[in-house]
Design an enzyme around this catalytic site. Sequence first.
Site, PDB file in Angstrom:
ATOM      1  N   HIS A 306       1.166  -3.318  -4.653  1.00 11.17           N
ATOM      2  CA  HIS A 306       1.329  -3.463  -6.106  1.00 11.17           C
ATOM      3  C   HIS A 306       0.848  -2.184  -6.783  1.00 11.17           C
ATOM      4  O   HIS A 306      -0.112  -1.558  -6.328  1.00 11.17           O
ATOM      5  CB  HIS A 306       0.491  -4.645  -6.628  1.00 11.17           C
ATOM      6  N   ASP A 363       5.114 -12.193  -5.114  1.00 12.78           N
ATOM      7  CA  ASP A 363       6.386 -12.576  -4.481  1.00 12.78           C
ATOM      8  C   ASP A 363       6.213 -13.075  -3.046  1.00 12.78           C
ATOM      9  O   ASP A 363       7.177 -13.567  -2.459  1.00 12.78           O
ATOM     10  CB  ASP A 363       7.337 -11.370  -4.499  1.00 12.78           C
TER      11      ASP A 363
HETATM   12  C1  SDX Z   1       6.411  -7.277  -8.843  1.00 10.77           C
HETATM   13  O1  SDX Z   1       4.334  -4.144 -12.135  1.00 10.77           O
HETATM   14  C2  SDX Z   1       4.196  -5.445 -12.010  1.00 10.77           C
HETATM   15  O2  SDX Z   1       3.288  -6.004 -12.581  1.00 10.77           O
HETATM   16  C3  SDX Z   1       5.234  -6.108 -11.145  1.00 10.77           C
HETATM   17  C4  SDX Z   1       4.986  -7.619 -10.905  1.00 10.77           C
HETATM   18  C5  SDX Z   1       5.128  -8.414 -12.197  1.00 10.77           C
HETATM   19  O3  SDX Z   1       4.574  -9.476 -12.255  1.00 10.77           O
HETATM   20  O4  SDX Z   1       5.916  -7.951 -13.098  1.00 10.77           O
HETATM   21  O5  SDX Z   1       3.728  -7.795 -10.326  1.00 10.77           O
HETATM   22  C6  SDX Z   1       6.076  -8.198  -9.964  1.00 10.77           C
HETATM   23  O6  SDX Z   1       7.311  -6.482  -8.990  1.00 10.77           O
HETATM   24  C7  SDX Z   1       5.545  -7.302  -7.604  1.00 10.77           C
HETATM   25  C8  SDX Z   1       5.970  -6.236  -6.556  1.00 10.77           C
HETATM   26  C9  SDX Z   1       7.164  -6.756  -5.791  1.00 10.77           C
HETATM   27  N1  SDX Z   1       7.709  -5.746  -4.904  1.00 10.77           N
HETATM   28  C10 SDX Z   1       7.502  -5.786  -3.556  1.00 10.77           C
HETATM   29  O7  SDX Z   1       6.838  -6.660  -2.978  1.00 10.77           O
HETATM   30  C11 SDX Z   1       8.226  -4.676  -2.787  1.00 10.77           C
HETATM   31  C12 SDX Z   1       7.276  -4.130  -1.705  1.00 10.77           C
HETATM   32  N2  SDX Z   1       6.209  -3.421  -2.377  1.00 10.77           N
HETATM   33  C13 SDX Z   1       6.374  -1.995  -2.550  1.00 10.77           C
HETATM   34  O8  SDX Z   1       7.654  -1.489  -2.608  1.00 10.77           O
HETATM   35  C14 SDX Z   1       5.336  -1.338  -3.431  1.00 10.77           C
HETATM   36  O9  SDX Z   1       4.116  -1.786  -3.024  1.00 10.77           O
HETATM   37  C15 SDX Z   1       5.457  -1.499  -4.940  1.00 10.77           C
HETATM   38  C16 SDX Z   1       6.814  -1.133  -5.423  1.00 10.77           C
HETATM   39  C17 SDX Z   1       5.154  -2.903  -5.327  1.00 10.77           C
HETATM   40  C18 SDX Z   1       4.416  -0.594  -5.571  1.00 10.77           C
HETATM   41  O10 SDX Z   1       4.805   0.688  -5.261  1.00 10.77           O
HETATM   42  P1  SDX Z   1       3.925   1.966  -5.707  1.00 10.77           P
HETATM   43  O11 SDX Z   1       2.755   1.592  -6.521  1.00 10.77           O
HETATM   44  O12 SDX Z   1       4.891   2.961  -6.267  1.00 10.77           O
HETATM   45  O13 SDX Z   1       3.320   2.435  -4.354  1.00 10.77           O
HETATM   46  P2  SDX Z   1       3.989   3.524  -3.472  1.00 10.77           P
HETATM   47  O14 SDX Z   1       5.423   3.214  -3.246  1.00 10.77           O
HETATM   48  O15 SDX Z   1       3.607   4.853  -4.041  1.00 10.77           O
HETATM   49  O16 SDX Z   1       3.237   3.317  -2.056  1.00 10.77           O
HETATM   50  C19 SDX Z   1       1.974   3.939  -1.770  1.00 10.77           C
HETATM   51  C20 SDX Z   1       1.901   3.971  -0.242  1.00 10.77           C
HETATM   52  C21 SDX Z   1       3.139   4.629   0.407  1.00 10.77           C
HETATM   53  O17 SDX Z   1       2.736   5.108   1.678  1.00 10.77           O
HETATM   54  P3  SDX Z   1       2.345   6.695   1.830  1.00 10.77           P
HETATM   55  O18 SDX Z   1       3.484   7.496   1.210  1.00 10.77           O
HETATM   56  O19 SDX Z   1       1.039   6.838   1.065  1.00 10.77           O
HETATM   57  O20 SDX Z   1       2.205   6.914   3.315  1.00 10.77           O
HETATM   58  O21 SDX Z   1       1.882   2.627   0.260  1.00 10.77           O
HETATM   59  C22 SDX Z   1       3.055   2.403   1.043  1.00 10.77           C
HETATM   60  C23 SDX Z   1       4.056   3.471   0.649  1.00 10.77           C
HETATM   61  O22 SDX Z   1       4.978   3.724   1.701  1.00 10.77           O
HETATM   62  N3  SDX Z   1       3.541   1.055   0.691  1.00 10.77           N
HETATM   63  C24 SDX Z   1       4.023   0.184   1.570  1.00 10.77           C
HETATM   64  C25 SDX Z   1       4.312  -0.972   0.826  1.00 10.77           C
HETATM   65  N4  SDX Z   1       4.004  -0.762  -0.467  1.00 10.77           N
HETATM   66  C26 SDX Z   1       3.528   0.493  -0.543  1.00 10.77           C
HETATM   67  N5  SDX Z   1       4.245   0.277   2.916  1.00 10.77           N
HETATM   68  C27 SDX Z   1       4.766  -0.817   3.509  1.00 10.77           C
HETATM   69  N6  SDX Z   1       5.050  -1.973   2.868  1.00 10.77           N
HETATM   70  C28 SDX Z   1       4.847  -2.089   1.532  1.00 10.77           C
HETATM   71  N7  SDX Z   1       5.139  -3.217   0.905  1.00 10.77           N
END
Ligand code: SDX
Length: 427
Positions: A306, A363
């Site tokens: 998140h 989710d």
């Molecule tokens: C919702 O904003 C809100 O409040 C949203 C929400 C709401 O109520 O409105 O809470 C609802 O959208 C919840 C999120 C739902 N999405 C997912 O579950 C999709 C999976 N999650 C990710 O795609 C991710 O965690 C996000 C999109 C939720 C957050 O992304 P960020 O903050 O941009 O984090 P990032 O992509 O910069 O990741 C940081 C690191 C990366 O690794 P490195 O480059 O540092 O090596 O963490 C890794 C990412 O690759 N990472 C994950 C991951 N989430 C982040 N690796 C594997 N699996 C994951 N789920």
Amino acid sequence: MAEQATLTLGESSYEFPVHVGTEGERAIDIRNLRTRTGYVTLDPAFGNTASCESAITFIDGERGILRYRGIPIEQFAARPNFVEVAWLLIFGHLPTQAEYDAFAGDLTAHANLDEGMKHHFEGFPRTAPPMAILSAMINALSCFHPELHELEDSDQIREAAARLISKIRTIASYAYRHSRGLPYIYPDPHLRYVQNFLHMMFSDPYRQYECDATVRDALNLLLILHADHEQNCSTSTVRMVGSSQANLFASCAAGVCALWGPLHGGANVEVLQMLEQIRRGRITPEEYVKLAKDGDSKVRLMGFGHRVYKSFDPRATILGGVAEQLLAQLGRDDPLLDIARRLEEIALEDPYFIERKLYPNVDFYSGIILRAIGIPTNMFTVMFAIGRLPGWIAHWWEQHRDTGSRIARPRQLYVGPALNETASLSS
Ligand code: SDX
């Protein structure tokens, strides 16, 4: 003396005021940065930028706190009532009995769609994504309510909110019925919000769907936990569109489109597909987690991570418990819940997830609850939208009443070709 932030650029220093939020968060006010310095800030995806001041929802991502108008979400679990929380978010206080009864009465009165709108559904292929239908039909609502394009007082916003919050259920259920070639089921004025939705989804002309109290409470609570989340992607979209003075229907229709994305509200569908992949034996939980850790795989552990929560998403904690209780009270097992629990167990012990502070989010368990209720996977994000709608309305209305509000118009850093660096048209 009020705190100031000092910016030094070359030989010059500039002071900027610091605003302090209710819970002590601090924001450097840079609204006249460019006028004073000629500089802009660069903050892709706005991870460090407060777009507004808001009094609706407070999140502490480090401590896993979520409060609606100061009330911790955990307090809604005992007697979940989505309509009551919708009023709280939009009007800033829990409704009196009279306010509640009047609002509930409006929701009942406005549950039907104009008969003309029903023909729109026939124009969609049965395979049409429900989120496409939802966005289109919320926009179409504005064609039937021109009197609600301009909202200036609380009676008008209450009227518009009641129509939207009530009719989103009817639109969602008609989209579901159309996709299956089933007759539309009219809303029943004797049923309350969630029961009426499930009636329109699952009754037949000759057989009334009976809503189990456990299912009623589980769905009320699930909608409450989705109701608002401060400046998330879809709510920021609603504010952005509303800042141009676009009407509430158009702004919420835009919010539906933003929510559809798999990184946002669409994640609940992706979680179920991930769990199903594992259930069918194509991949083990351990192998899936390994893939999710491999940056080159483009696979993510859906429902994990998140932008704001760097500890447990409190909604995931509650929904995990609701999933267990609902299945137990319905006397059912769902192998997907066991798989989800296994994935959580593996990830929470894995340094990759621990170092990046990746925990289950809203989710991760919501789909298991919706599945137990009988909601099909392709309707999961629609359910998120039904829950989030009061939050969108609350933010739109908060911005609309802010006399200092201006049309949102971010700047950019231009890195394209210099003047005539490419082909010149004068030759
Ligand atoms: C919702 O904003 C809100 O409040 C949203 C929400 C709401 O109520 O409105 O809470 C609802 O959208 C919840 C999120 C739902 N999405 C997912 O579950 C999709 C999976 N999650 C990710 O795609 C991710 O965690 C996000 C999109 C939720 C957050 O992304 P960020 O903050 O941009 O984090 P990032 O992509 O910069 O990741 C940081 C690191 C990366 O690794 P490195 O480059 O540092 O090596 O963490 C890794 C990412 O690759 N990472 C994950 C991951 N989430 C982040 N690796 C594997 N699996 C994951 N789920």
